[in-house]
Design an enzyme around this catalytic site. Structure first.
Site, short mmCIF file in Angstrom:
data_model
loop_
_atom_site.label_atom_id
_atom_site.label_comp_id
_atom_site.label_asym_id
_atom_site.label_seq_id
_atom_site.Cartn_x
_atom_site.Cartn_y
_atom_site.Cartn_z
N LYS A 176 -6.44 -5.61 -9.96
CA LYS A 176 -5.15 -5.69 -10.33
C LYS A 176 -4.47 -7.28 -9.97
CE LYS A 176 -3.87 -1.48 -12.43
NZ LYS A 176 -3.25 -0.41 -11.86
N GLY A 192 -1.63 0.07 -4.72
CA GLY A 192 -1.22 -0.89 -6.38
C GLY A 192 -0.10 -0.10 -7.11
N ARG A 235 0.48 8.02 4.75
CA ARG A 235 0.01 8.46 5.76
C ARG A 235 0.53 7.70 7.38
NH1 ARG A 235 -5.82 8.69 2.47
NH2 ARG A 235 -4.61 6.99 1.96
P1 NAP Z 1 -5.13 3.20 -4.47
O1 NAP Z 1 -4.44 2.39 -4.22
O2 NAP Z 1 -6.12 3.96 -4.52
O3 NAP Z 1 -3.71 4.25 -3.72
C1 NAP Z 1 -2.38 4.52 -3.51
C2 NAP Z 1 -2.15 5.21 -2.26
O4 NAP Z 1 -2.56 6.52 -2.52
C3 NAP Z 1 -3.02 5.11 -0.62
O5 NAP Z 1 -2.71 3.42 -0.83
C4 NAP Z 1 -2.40 5.57 0.31
O6 NAP Z 1 -1.12 5.09 0.59
C5 NAP Z 1 -2.05 6.87 -0.49
N1 NAP Z 1 -3.48 7.18 -0.91
C6 NAP Z 1 -4.78 7.73 -0.69
N2 NAP Z 1 -5.59 8.62 -0.56
C7 NAP Z 1 -4.51 9.55 -0.06
C8 NAP Z 1 -4.40 10.46 -0.58
N3 NAP Z 1 -6.64 11.74 0.23
N4 NAP Z 1 -4.05 11.72 -0.02
C9 NAP Z 1 -2.54 11.00 -0.10
N5 NAP Z 1 -2.22 9.92 0.17
C10 NAP Z 1 -3.50 8.90 0.04
O7 NAP Z 1 -4.48 3.68 -6.60
P2 NAP Z 1 -3.59 3.26 -6.92
O8 NAP Z 1 -4.55 2.02 -8.28
O9 NAP Z 1 -2.31 3.04 -6.73
O10 NAP Z 1 -3.40 4.72 -8.12
C11 NAP Z 1 -3.08 6.03 -7.63
C12 NAP Z 1 -2.93 7.26 -9.39
O11 NAP Z 1 -2.33 6.65 -9.62
C13 NAP Z 1 -4.14 7.41 -9.42
O12 NAP Z 1 -4.36 8.86 -9.66
C14 NAP Z 1 -4.30 6.23 -10.60
O13 NAP Z 1 -4.87 7.12 -11.75
C15 NAP Z 1 -2.59 7.02 -11.63
N6 NAP Z 1 -2.46 6.21 -12.11
C16 NAP Z 1 -1.63 6.40 -13.64
C17 NAP Z 1 -0.99 5.55 -14.47
C18 NAP Z 1 -0.74 6.00 -15.31
O14 NAP Z 1 -0.41 4.76 -15.90
N7 NAP Z 1 -0.41 7.37 -15.25
C19 NAP Z 1 -1.04 4.53 -13.84
C20 NAP Z 1 -1.84 3.27 -12.93
C21 NAP Z 1 -2.41 4.60 -11.84
P3 NAP Z 1 -1.02 5.57 2.05
O15 NAP Z 1 -2.28 5.17 2.54
O16 NAP Z 1 0.82 4.60 2.18
O17 NAP Z 1 -0.58 7.22 2.22
#
Ligand code: NAP
Length: 262
Positions: A65, A144, A165
């Site tokens: 992204k 992201g 965290r």
């Molecule tokens: P990411 O960058 O892998 O993780 C997001 C943040 O979550 C990390 O920076 C971390 O923040 C925290 N994190 C990661 N693992 C964790 C855990 N086990 N426990 C607690 N906090 C944790 O993912 P992303 O791309 O932002 O996406 C996040 C979620 O949104 C995913 O489940 C994705 O499928 C969903 N999503 C859904 C949509 C939709 O259209 N519905 C669109 C985009 C994304 P810290 O280090 O600050 O704690």
């Protein structure tokens, strides 16, 4: 055949191929196909554009992204503000020379799916004669998706406090810093972490739900499972709850509009 696709790596769980293939069938859209483009190295991206002259649009997912942005000719305002792109429009109207513009439709998907619930939440808070001095939110996670959510909350004039965290980074507090007063003053809680996403179905970013009640709205970006532990516990406390499926569909439809509106 007009081609559209998903860029990312690895691509094991493509919601998008299924969604767009069914959309094309349902809406009688001929001469269009949607395929996965799993690129192990983003530096191959320019070659992908050159070797697929019918490719008119891409969705972009983890881990590209941000990495794909250096190959684009332009960014729309929201994608530039967030610093991440999840949609690319490939315009070949200038003698076939590709002109690539990046967009972020996660913002649209989240903003438009939460909007009606904000109205419901305000009505609930007023009906319960609970304090309402402007809505504030807690955004769990700083990845992201969190950036797009914060941007959308800003557009909705809702203040946000990041919860991470790791406290400190990007002005975030830690989960241990959450107090009853903070729950009382922050009535919207958005989970942007993958905690609770299949196969981690038992995962949950919060451990204590005792300060959450009917004057709260819990929104989980996760759509698999449809009800995470985070949402189930919120619902059991009487909160309004919303999963990420409508956001997912809205962002996909917004991509289609970007690719096909000339
Ligand atoms: P990411 O960058 O892998 O993780 C997001 C943040 O979550 C990390 O920076 C971390 O923040 C925290 N994190 C990661 N693992 C964790 C855990 N086990 N426990 C607690 N906090 C944790 O993912 P992303 O791309 O932002 O996406 C996040 C979620 O949104 C995913 O489940 C994705 O499928 C969903 N999503 C859904 C949509 C939709 O259209 N519905 C669109 C985009 C994304 P810290 O280090 O600050 O704690």
């Amino acid at each position: 055949m007009n081609q559209f696709g998903l860029l990312g790596f690895p691509l094991s769980h493509s919601f998008s191929v299924d969604y767009f293939t069914k959309k094309f069938e349902r809406e009688g859209i001929k001469e269009a196909e949607y395929v996965d483009f799993p690129l192990s190295d983003i530096d191959i991206f320019p070659e992908l554009i050159q070797t697929h002259p019918d490719l008119l649009g891409l969705n972009v997912t983890i881990p590209y992204k941000q990495a794909v942005m250096k190959f684009l000719n332009a960014l729309d305002e929201e994608a530039a503000g967030i610093g991440a792109v999840n949609v690319i429009r490939v315009d070949r109207s200038n003698n076939g020379t590709p002109y690539l513009k990046g967009y972020n439709t996660d913002v649209i998907g989240f903003r438009e799916s939460i909007r009606p619930l904000i109205k419901d939440l305000v009505e609930r808070i007023q009906a319960n004669k609970q304090i309402n001095n402007g809505l504030k939110s807690l955004v769990l996670g700083t990845g992201g998706a969190s950036k797009a959510i914060c941007y959308a909350l800003g557009q909705l004039n809702i203040d946000y406090l990041l919860v991470s965290r790791t406290a400190g980074g990007e002005g975030a507090i830690s989960y241990g810093d959450l107090t009853p007063d903070l729950y009382d003053s922050h009535r919207i809680i958005v989970n942007t972490t993958p905690a609770g996403m299949s196969p981690d179905n038992a995962g949950c970013p919060l451990s204590d739900f005792s300060h959450i009640g009917s004057g709260h709205l819990l929104y989980d970006l996760i759509y698999n499972p449809l009800e995470t532990v985070f949402l189930r516990k919120g619902r059991e406390q009487g909160a309004l709850v919303k999963n990420g499926i409508e956001m997912l569909h809205l962002q996909a439809e917004a991509s289609w509009t970007i690719w096909t509106t000339r």
